[in-house]
Design an enzyme around this catalytic site. Sequence first.
Site, short mmCIF file in Angstrom:
data_model
loop_
_atom_site.label_atom_id
_atom_site.label_comp_id
_atom_site.label_asym_id
_atom_site.label_seq_id
_atom_site.Cartn_x
_atom_site.Cartn_y
_atom_site.Cartn_z
N PRO A 71 -19.74 -46.38 13.38
CA PRO A 71 -19.56 -46.25 15.16
C PRO A 71 -18.47 -47.24 15.78
CG PRO A 71 -22.01 -45.98 14.60
CD PRO A 71 -20.71 -46.97 12.99
N GLU B 211 -28.94 -50.94 8.41
CA GLU B 211 -27.95 -50.73 9.47
C GLU B 211 -26.79 -51.60 9.84
OE1 GLU B 211 -30.22 -49.60 12.36
OE2 GLU B 211 -31.37 -49.50 10.67
N ARG C 248 -2.73 -37.39 2.01
CA ARG C 248 -2.24 -35.55 2.45
C ARG C 248 -0.35 -36.14 3.27
NH1 ARG C 248 -2.23 -33.79 7.51
NH2 ARG C 248 -1.69 -31.87 6.86
N ASP D 126 0.92 -29.22 11.99
CA ASP D 126 -0.57 -29.90 12.41
C ASP D 126 -0.30 -29.85 14.10
OD1 ASP D 126 -1.12 -29.46 9.60
OD2 ASP D 126 -0.89 -31.06 8.90
C1 6SD Z 1 -24.55 -48.31 8.16
C2 6SD Z 1 -22.80 -47.15 8.18
C3 6SD Z 1 -21.28 -46.63 8.65
C4 6SD Z 1 -23.42 -46.25 9.58
C5 6SD Z 1 -20.73 -44.03 11.31
C6 6SD Z 1 -19.00 -44.05 11.14
C7 6SD Z 1 -19.18 -43.57 12.29
N1 6SD Z 1 -18.27 -42.63 13.13
N2 6SD Z 1 -20.60 -42.18 12.42
N3 6SD Z 1 -21.47 -42.92 11.91
C8 6SD Z 1 -21.32 -44.98 10.42
C9 6SD Z 1 -20.93 -45.54 8.87
C10 6SD Z 1 -22.60 -45.40 10.30
O1 6SD Z 1 -22.98 -47.87 7.25
#
Ligand code: 6SD
Length: 229
Positions: free
Chosen positions: A87, A114, A156, A171
């Site tokens: 994220p 984490e 795709r 699209d």
């Molecule tokens: C700890 C993860 C890997 C945890 C993730 C990616 C997005 N956009 N939201 N959450 C995420 C990715 C969360 O491993």
Amino acid sequence: MRLDIISIFPDYLAPLELSLVGRARARQLIDVRVHDLRDYAHDRHRTVDDVPYGGGPGMVMRPEPWGEALDSILPDHQAPLVIIPTPSGRPFTQHLAQQWSLRPGMVFACGRYEGIDARVAQEYAGRAEVLPVSLGDYVLAGGEVAALAMIEAVVRLLPGVLGNDESVQDDSFAPGAMESLLEGPVYTRPPEWRGHAVPDVLLSGDHGRIATWRRDQAIERTRVMRPEL
Ligand code: 6SD
């Protein structure tokens, strides 16, 4: 295109055997390999996590199994691109999907807990393009679902993957097509269903009026759903 996905839940990637991506694999348009990170952890319990330095909740993925996995996979790649779903990464967009679709391959490093010890990205930055990428502003439990979404968006776009009837051009978000407007509503038979009629214009056979109506619908949909566009 060569695609490698590293995860502690390889079964989570089972959808890559289905539908569009599964067909592209069967037709050898892509070479997809899913790797179990635990195969690269050599202690008795095949441990992939440990407590975070500095304290705090949860566990962090140990760097050693990631190092072994990437050392074994990266030599198969021409211009290695390692994508780390997180994220806190750069937002994934149709533009990124288009750029990636031109590459010979990609490696997806799917974290859990984490996240992955930050030294893994440091270590491979010299040997690969290492890119933390976010699917969107919400928190998943791991990188697998984000990797599935990104892979489908890229595959795709590859030549020969979509059939003649499924076009990439119109699209929502496809650059050039509808100049970044969202797609409006679509209809098929029957002309009336449970008292809901298909808009008359679509049955008129007047292709000029149909095109104008679709554009108006796309503009209105974009105004309501995504005014910032
Ligand atoms: C700890 C993860 C890997 C945890 C993730 C990616 C997005 N956009 N939201 N959450 C995420 C990715 C969360 O491993």
